[in-house]
Motif scaffolding. Structure first.
Motif, short mmCIF file in Angstrom:
data_model
loop_
_atom_site.label_atom_id
_atom_site.label_comp_id
_atom_site.label_asym_id
_atom_site.label_seq_id
_atom_site.Cartn_x
_atom_site.Cartn_y
_atom_site.Cartn_z
N VAL A 90 41.15 33.33 30.29
CA VAL A 90 41.64 33.13 28.92
C VAL A 90 42.09 31.69 28.78
N ASN A 108 37.38 33.94 26.95
CA ASN A 108 38.27 34.53 25.96
C ASN A 108 39.15 33.38 25.48
N THR A 160 53.70 30.46 24.75
CA THR A 160 54.33 31.74 24.38
C THR A 160 53.26 32.82 24.26
N PHE A 161 52.14 32.50 23.64
CA PHE A 161 51.03 33.45 23.54
C PHE A 161 50.50 33.76 24.94
N THR A 171 52.07 33.69 27.70
CA THR A 171 53.04 34.55 28.39
C THR A 171 52.80 36.02 28.03
N GLY A 172 52.60 36.29 26.73
CA GLY A 172 52.34 37.66 26.30
C GLY A 172 51.06 38.21 26.89
N ILE A 173 50.01 37.38 26.90
CA ILE A 173 48.72 37.83 27.44
C ILE A 173 48.86 38.16 28.93
N LEU A 219 51.53 38.87 30.71
CA LEU A 219 52.38 40.03 31.00
C LEU A 219 51.68 41.33 30.66
N ALA A 220 50.90 41.31 29.56
CA ALA A 220 50.22 42.55 29.16
C ALA A 220 49.02 42.83 30.06
N LYS A 221 48.39 41.79 30.58
CA LYS A 221 47.21 41.99 31.43
C LYS A 221 47.24 40.97 32.58
N LEU A 266 44.23 38.82 34.27
CA LEU A 266 43.51 37.70 33.64
C LEU A 266 44.01 36.35 34.18
N TYR A 317 58.78 41.64 38.22
CA TYR A 317 58.87 42.70 37.21
C TYR A 317 58.30 44.01 37.75
N ARG A 330 60.06 47.67 37.68
CA ARG A 330 59.44 48.95 37.27
C ARG A 330 59.69 50.02 38.33
#
Lengths: 282, 379
Positions: A51, A69, A80-81, A83-85, A87-89, A92, A266, A270
């Motif tokens: 990405v 991507n 910031t974007f 970071t979100g990508i 953490l969610a996946k 990548l 993280y 969990r």
């Protein structure tokens, strides 16, 4: 054996994209793009798992041309974007591409906190000492005394040193190159992507159109020549005095250290949360 | 897991939002501390790790919504929560989510403004900002919660609308709803209807990321699923690439608005009380709607022909519900904890001589049933 330019072009450029690109002839951005592609190719990363996220400015247009991507975000917010990508996946490979104003002015807060957080991201910062796309206004890396369209009487502020800022903020890997040192740059980017943790590669680049021209630094060739003349390796820099380092560009790896990675930490959170189990609400 | 059977619980509005979001499939939250929204962050930080979701506290609200949009692009349902000052900072990336059509939910627990304003007194001052806060013409959906039970079910609807129409959804709460504790009975997992974004049915080589279906909503694929594509905040063509072609620009803008127009009947939500023979109407939303219902009920008991419309959707404004009702009534009272941000919408859709009466409270205090009764008796 390194991949050829023709092979890069066929393999990684978007052929349905409306070319030509927006960059001026001689711009350093193309050299950075080439180095990035050689690094990705060298690591044999599958295109689907890469990405590229960018901010705004000339550098921000780079992902548009490349067959990964790709995400062209708002000014300064690429990290910031990213970071979100990530953490969610986490599987990548997320690479942020920013300019100097993008990363250290409007996005300065995000930059230092991304470094502090040590998420497994790679940030490539193209530092050309100016806001090129908007017409040559001074940026946080414009040297003292330089001329820009908003400092026609000479710039009165001190410049940021982006790589050193990243080191102080806690990034796991920090390196610097110039666009003259294209081979070194590709190698450093490769190391940065491979590094688990927040890694930064600052690339000193030429904006001869908006910066060089106003400061009598010549065209692209002269500016690249000056990078060749003024670059000193990290190793050699340690034996030079502060006066001798004045005006020099330190290139190479500035920091490479092991620190807790936030995605890995993280995962432990969990586990702990699940072990406690049940309803921990109100 | 706790989500399977939530049953009867004593919750505050902020907590109900978290449970609702988790039930809707939300697995990513990024936020920044701010009163009166902080409990949402706190509860997410405890519950998300148990559900294999991710919580992160970012460096500011700009970064929070950036991370949420990023997570959504990577396939996760994500949300953030804030109050007025943070909501101001979010407007930039909210616009990005509108233009790039990235599903996400933003909760704004309203407090008195402008600026730092009144921490932490209730207000409804961010209504028009929720609609028009980010620059440029853009589609957006704004919902308002009025009770703890509402918080749970509306946040699910917010996610469903967001996923279905690829549009950011703003949920407006206020300090009263956020901090009131009520006993609520939550539905079981089977009773909850959850919508997920539609994936493309074509192979990667045929995929155009912004080629819309019949609903004018493009199917959406996450990064890393083999459909390499470009996402940008620039106005783009069907392939996602920036465009300066006036035909493509116009088509882009028209489609963005049309997708909400086409879904309008589903998106507009209201609740009606005593409407059949009502001569005087109250239109209210948020915590004020509860005071209004109490006032209307006691006036009905005294024989007054009075009814209430509670707006659940604020934008797109539910004109096809409100306009016909205004034709039947001689006056309408619009009580709000602001200077009249929804009453102007009521006036806009009023095609008759029905009198629109404003009732505004901006002293940081809650609107009580008693004062509404007094004000209604004057009409």
């Amino acid at each position: 054996m390194r991949i050829s330019v023709e092979q890069i072009r066929r393999k990684y450029l978007r052929h349905d994209k409306k070319f030509p690109h927006v960059w001026c002839p001689g711009c350093g951005n193309g050299i950075v793009m080439g180095a990035l592609l050689r690094a990705i190719d060298g690591l044999s990363l599958p295109k689907d798992e890469v990405v590229l996220a960018s901010g705004i400015g000339c550098s921000g247009r780079m992902p548009t041309y490349l067959d990964f991507n790709t995400l062209h975000t708002t000014h300064g917010r690429a990290l910031t974007f990213a970071t979100g990508i990530k953490l969610a996946k986490p599987s990548l490979n997320v690479i942020a591409i920013m300019g100097d104003g993008d990363a250290s002015a409007i996005g300065g807060n995000h930059f230092i906190h991304a470094a502090r957080r040590n998420l497994n991201l790679t940030a490539i910062i193209i530092n050309n000492s100016i806001y090129g796309m908007t017409g040559g206004q001074y940026s946080p890396t414009t040297p003292f005394g330089s001329k820009s369209t908003t400092s026609v009487h000479g710039h009165i502020e001190q410049a940021f040193s982006i790589a050193e800022l990243a080191v102080t903020s806690g990034a796991g890997f920090v390196a610097r190159s110039t666009v003259y040192h294209a081979e070194l740059m590709a190698h450093l980017i490769e190391m940065a992507i491979e590094k688990v943790g927040f890694s930064v590669v600052e690339v000193i680049s030429n904006c001869h159109v908006q910066y060089g021209r106003r400061n009598q630094l010549g065209g692209a060739v002269e500016m690249l020549q000056s990078y060749k003349d003024n670059a000193v390796t990290v190793k050699r820099a340690t034996s030079l005095t502060e006066e001798e380092l004045e005006g020099k560009i330190t290139i190479g790896v500035l920091a490479d250290r092991e620190m807790p990675i936030s995605t890995e930490e993280y995962e432990k959170v969990r586990q702990r949360a699940k072990e406690r189990g049940g309803n921990v609400g109100c | 897991m706790f989500l399977d059977n939530m049953g009867r619980r004593l919750l505050q509005g902020n907590e109900a939002i978290v449970y609702g979001a988790l039930a809707a499939g939300c697995r990513f939250f990024a936020g920044y501390p701010i009163t009166p929204a902080s409990e949402i962050s706190e509860l997410f930080s405890r519950l998300l790790p148990q559900t294999d979701g991710t919580f992160i506290q970012m460096e500011d609200e700009i970064a929070s919504i950036g991370a949420v949009v990023g997570a959504s692009l990577a396939g996760a349902k994500g949300m953030t929560a804030t109050s007025g000052p943070g909501f101001s900072l979010m407007q930039e990336n909210l616009g990005f989510a509108c233009v790039a059509e990235v599903p996400c939910v933003i909760v704004n627990v309203m407090r008195g403004g402008p600026s730092t304003g009144l921490p932490t007194c209730p207000s409804q001052g961010d209504v028009q900002m929720a609609r028009w806060g980010t620059h440029g013409d853009h589609p957006i959906v704004v919902l308002a919660v009025s009770s703890v039970r509402d918080c749970f079910s509306l946040i699910i609807k917010a996610f469903n609308i967001s996923e279905k129409y690829r549009v950011p959804v703003i949920v407006l709460s206020d300090e009263i709803v956020a901090h009131t504790r009520e006993c609520v009975v939550l539905p079981s997992k089977e009773e909850i209807y959850v919508v997920d974004r539609i994936k493309p049915s074509v192979p990667p080589e045929w995929y155009h990321p912004y080629e819309a279906d019949r609903r004018e909503v493009p199917p959406m694929v996450a990064f890393g699923e083999g459909y390499r594509h470009h996402v940008t905040g620039l106005i783009h063509d069907e392939r996602g690439y920036p465009t300066q072609n006036s035909k493509e620009i116009e088509a882009f803008h028209r489609r963005l608005t049309r997708k909400i127009t086409l879904g309008f009947q589903e998106i507009q939500m209201t609740s009606g009380y005593f409407l059949d023979d009502a001569e005087i109407l109250v239109i209210a939303y948020g915590s004020v709607a509860r005071s209004a219902l109490s006032a209307v009920q006691s006036l009905r008991d005294r024989g007054f022909k009075i009814g209430l419309v509670q707006l659940i959707t604020l934008f797109p404004f539910p004109r096809s519900v409100v306009s016909p009702l205004l034709e039947k009534c001689r006056a309408v009272l619009v009580p709000e904890m602001n200077m009249g941000q929804i009453s102007r919408e009521v006036q806009r859709v009023n095609r008759t001589d029905c009198r629109v009466v404003k009732y505004n409270r901006v002293d940081g205090r809650f609107i009580t049933p008693k004062e509404l009764i007094k004000s209604l008796l004057k009409i």
